[in-house]
Design a protein around this motif. Structure first.
Motif, short mmCIF file in Angstrom:
data_model
loop_
_atom_site.label_atom_id
_atom_site.label_comp_id
_atom_site.label_asym_id
_atom_site.label_seq_id
_atom_site.Cartn_x
_atom_site.Cartn_y
_atom_site.Cartn_z
N THR A 126 0.86 -1.20 0.00
CA THR A 126 0.00 0.00 0.00
C THR A 126 0.89 1.24 0.00
N ALA A 127 0.44 2.31 -0.64
CA ALA A 127 1.26 3.52 -0.71
C ALA A 127 0.38 4.71 -1.03
N ASP A 128 0.95 5.89 -0.83
CA ASP A 128 0.34 7.09 -1.40
C ASP A 128 1.12 7.36 -2.68
N LEU A 129 0.48 7.15 -3.80
CA LEU A 129 1.20 7.23 -5.08
C LEU A 129 1.80 8.61 -5.32
N ASN A 130 1.18 9.64 -4.73
CA ASN A 130 1.73 10.98 -4.91
C ASN A 130 3.05 11.13 -4.17
N THR A 131 3.02 10.95 -2.86
CA THR A 131 4.25 11.23 -2.09
C THR A 131 5.30 10.14 -2.26
N ASP A 132 4.88 8.88 -2.47
CA ASP A 132 5.85 7.78 -2.48
C ASP A 132 6.44 7.51 -3.86
N TYR A 133 5.83 8.04 -4.90
CA TYR A 133 6.36 7.74 -6.24
C TYR A 133 6.39 9.00 -7.13
N ALA A 134 5.24 9.66 -7.27
CA ALA A 134 5.18 10.78 -8.23
C ALA A 134 6.15 11.90 -7.85
N VAL A 135 6.16 12.29 -6.58
CA VAL A 135 7.02 13.40 -6.16
C VAL A 135 8.51 13.06 -6.35
N PRO A 136 9.01 11.94 -5.78
CA PRO A 136 10.45 11.69 -5.94
C PRO A 136 10.87 11.45 -7.39
N VAL A 137 10.03 10.80 -8.19
CA VAL A 137 10.41 10.57 -9.59
C VAL A 137 10.52 11.91 -10.32
N ALA A 138 9.50 12.76 -10.16
CA ALA A 138 9.51 14.06 -10.86
C ALA A 138 10.70 14.90 -10.39
N ALA A 139 10.98 14.87 -9.08
CA ALA A 139 12.06 15.71 -8.54
C ALA A 139 13.43 15.22 -9.04
N VAL A 163 4.72 5.72 -15.63
CA VAL A 163 3.41 5.08 -15.41
C VAL A 163 3.37 3.67 -16.03
N PRO A 164 3.84 3.48 -17.27
CA PRO A 164 3.87 2.10 -17.78
C PRO A 164 4.67 1.15 -16.90
N LEU A 165 5.79 1.64 -16.33
CA LEU A 165 6.59 0.79 -15.44
C LEU A 165 5.77 0.32 -14.24
N LEU A 166 5.01 1.25 -13.67
CA LEU A 166 4.14 0.89 -12.53
C LEU A 166 3.24 -0.28 -12.88
N TYR A 167 2.59 -0.17 -14.04
CA TYR A 167 1.64 -1.22 -14.42
C TYR A 167 2.33 -2.52 -14.81
N ARG A 168 3.55 -2.42 -15.36
CA ARG A 168 4.28 -3.65 -15.69
C ARG A 168 4.68 -4.40 -14.43
N GLU A 169 5.15 -3.63 -13.44
CA GLU A 169 5.68 -4.26 -12.22
C GLU A 169 4.60 -4.59 -11.20
N LEU A 170 3.50 -3.89 -11.25
CA LEU A 170 2.43 -4.10 -10.25
C LEU A 170 1.11 -4.40 -10.96
N HIS A 188 1.93 15.60 -11.10
CA HIS A 188 0.48 15.44 -11.19
C HIS A 188 0.06 14.49 -12.31
N MET A 189 0.87 14.43 -13.37
CA MET A 189 0.48 13.53 -14.46
C MET A 189 0.60 12.06 -14.08
N VAL A 190 1.51 11.72 -13.17
CA VAL A 190 1.61 10.32 -12.72
C VAL A 190 0.27 9.92 -12.10
N THR A 191 -0.18 10.72 -11.15
CA THR A 191 -1.40 10.35 -10.42
C THR A 191 -2.66 10.54 -11.30
N ASN A 192 -2.66 11.58 -12.13
CA ASN A 192 -3.82 11.77 -13.02
C ASN A 192 -4.03 10.55 -13.92
N MET A 193 -2.92 10.07 -14.49
CA MET A 193 -3.06 8.93 -15.43
C MET A 193 -3.57 7.69 -14.70
#
Ligand code: HEM
Length: 399
Positions: free
Chosen positions: A135-148, A364-371, A246-251
């Motif tokens: 379980t995760a918050d996709l914004n803080t745990d993935y979208a923010v660090p990847v974008a940064a 985003v495709p990586l997320l769906y491939r791995e999870l 925002h595009m990570v979570t929007n998609m």
């Protein structure tokens, strides 16, 4: 559209019902009403003339000689400590845009950045998996660090802690939106600007010795004054973080609520570009861009006087039924590239190709491939914020 030679008094529909707090909750009902009742209107709350139709925003984007970017005063210049290219007209704008384009054109994305975007997405996915317990918050745990981290690399600041860069970006954006002139926001913004400038001292000195493919390096190589380099790097930090995040979570949010389209893209990876293009139309991360009229102009039967600050609501234009069939339906099979999410004309987003690759085709495709079991967590609620810049502040997921 017609341009008149004399300015008139402000004799426009007034939308006194428009409430920024309501816009931050959900802007789309207000946008629908604006388009229907007054696609060009004065908003006392926003203190701008607002253009909300696709046609009106397109005219504004394509006529910089009337809809000037050289907006007087303004919070962005105060926030960044100087005037970046997005607040200039050609030829000054074009001179600063050319070296930026060299860092961000599609060939550079393929040759230089795609590999880094892959590595960054992989690294933060692994971290999320290691700490997430399913379980995760996709914004803080993935979208923010990847974008940064992507942005650190693109501006030549790989040594900077991405958490710092994310904070600078947030504070610059808060400063740019600080129309109420709150001192606490300026204090935060000034602190972040000082930190960013200190990091730029080191970055600029290093890149002068050893140029690389980064945006900062390309700006320096073009012989640009250092002040201008700094203004444009700070603009890129403020604009290049939030929207990819925002595009990570929007998609993901949109695909999870459109199971048939999700199934389609999972069986045909060629559709990811279309998912990205439609998601950026449907939930446009930059809701509004600002201009100032350099001449009086007539639009939708209303006359906007010379010298007026205008807000072009791109997020509303992108839901205009006069342009899009069933605009409130997420449909990845719409013709590509027909929306205004990245603007159009000379100020069209310089990072468009980078973000399409980094987020739409990699993160985003990586997320769906791995999870394969990725889904929204029904036991926790998503949260949104903003309208000038709008996105999910929390998207709970499980897998
Ligand atoms: C989904 C993500 C993004 C969206 C929706 C977006 C959207 C926009 C929009 C609407 C504009 C203004 C267009 C106008 O005023 O007409 C803009 C300008 C700009 N964007 Fe982006 N952007 C995104 C990501 C990025 C990234 C990742 C970067 C840099 C790495 C970037 C760099 C810029 C720059 C430098 C400008 C100023 C262009 C100019 O004035 O010539 N953007 N963007």
């Amino acid at each position: 559209m017609s341009v008149t030679s004399t300015a008139t008094s402000l004799d426009l529909p007034v939308v006194d019902w428009l409430d920024p707090a309501e816009l931050a909750r959900d802007p789309y009902p207000s946008y629908r009403r604006l388009r229907a009742e007054a696609p060009v209107a004065w908003s006392p709350a926003v203190r701008k003339v607002l253009i909300s139709s696709f046609e009106g925003c397109s005219v504004g984007e394509r006529h910089p000689e009337i809809f000037s970017s050289n907006v007087a005063g303004g919070t962005m210049v105060r926030a960044l400590g100087g005037r970046p290219l997005i607040r200039k007209d050609d030829p000054d704008h074009a001179a600063e845009r050319a070296p930026m384009n060299r860092a961000l054109r599609p060939k550079q994305i393929m040759d230089v950045w795609a590999e880094k975007f892959e590595a960054n997405a992989r690294r933060h996915l692994d971290r999320m998996l290691a700490s997430g317990n399913g379980t995760a918050d996709l914004n803080t745990d993935y979208a923010v660090p990847v974008a940064a981290r992507n942005l650190c690399d693109m501006v030549g600041m790989s040594g900077v802690d991405p958490t710092d860069l994310a904070r600078w970006s947030k504070d610059f954006i808060a400063g740019t939106g600080n129309v109420l002139d709150r001192q606490d926001i300026w204090d935060r913004c000034d602190r972040s600007r000082a930190e960013c400038d200190a990091a730029l001292d080191e970055t600029i000195a290093r890149l002068r010795r050893r140029p690389d493919a980064s945006i900062t390096s390309m700006l320096l190589e073009g012989g640009m004054d250092e002040d201008k380099v700094r203004n444009n790097v700070k603009l890129t930090i403020s604009g290049g973080m939030n929207e990819p995040q925002h595009m990570v979570t929007n998609m993901v949010r949109l695909l999870e609520r459109s199971p048939a389209q999700k199934a389609e893209v999972l069986s045909d990876a060629g559709l990811w570009k279309q998912v990205f293009g439609e998601a950026v139309r449907y939930f446009s991360p930059i809701g509004m861009v600002t201009r100032q009229t350099a001449a009086a102009v007539e639009l939708h039967g209303a006359t906007i006087p010379e010298g007026t600050q205008v807000g072009m609501i791109l997020a509303s234009a992108n839901r205009d039924a006069a342009r899009f069939t069933d605009p409130d339906v997420f449909n990845i099979h719409r013709p590509a590239g027909t929306n205004l999410a990245f603007g159009s004309g000379v100020h069209q987003c310089a990072g468009k190709w980078a973000v399409q690759k980094a987020i739409g085709e990699i993160a985003v495709p990586l997320l769906y491939r791995e999870l394969p079991g990725l889904q929204l967590d029904p036991s926790r609620t998503e949260t949104w914020d903003g309208w000038v810049f709008r996105g999910l502040t929390s998207l709970p997921v499980t897998w």
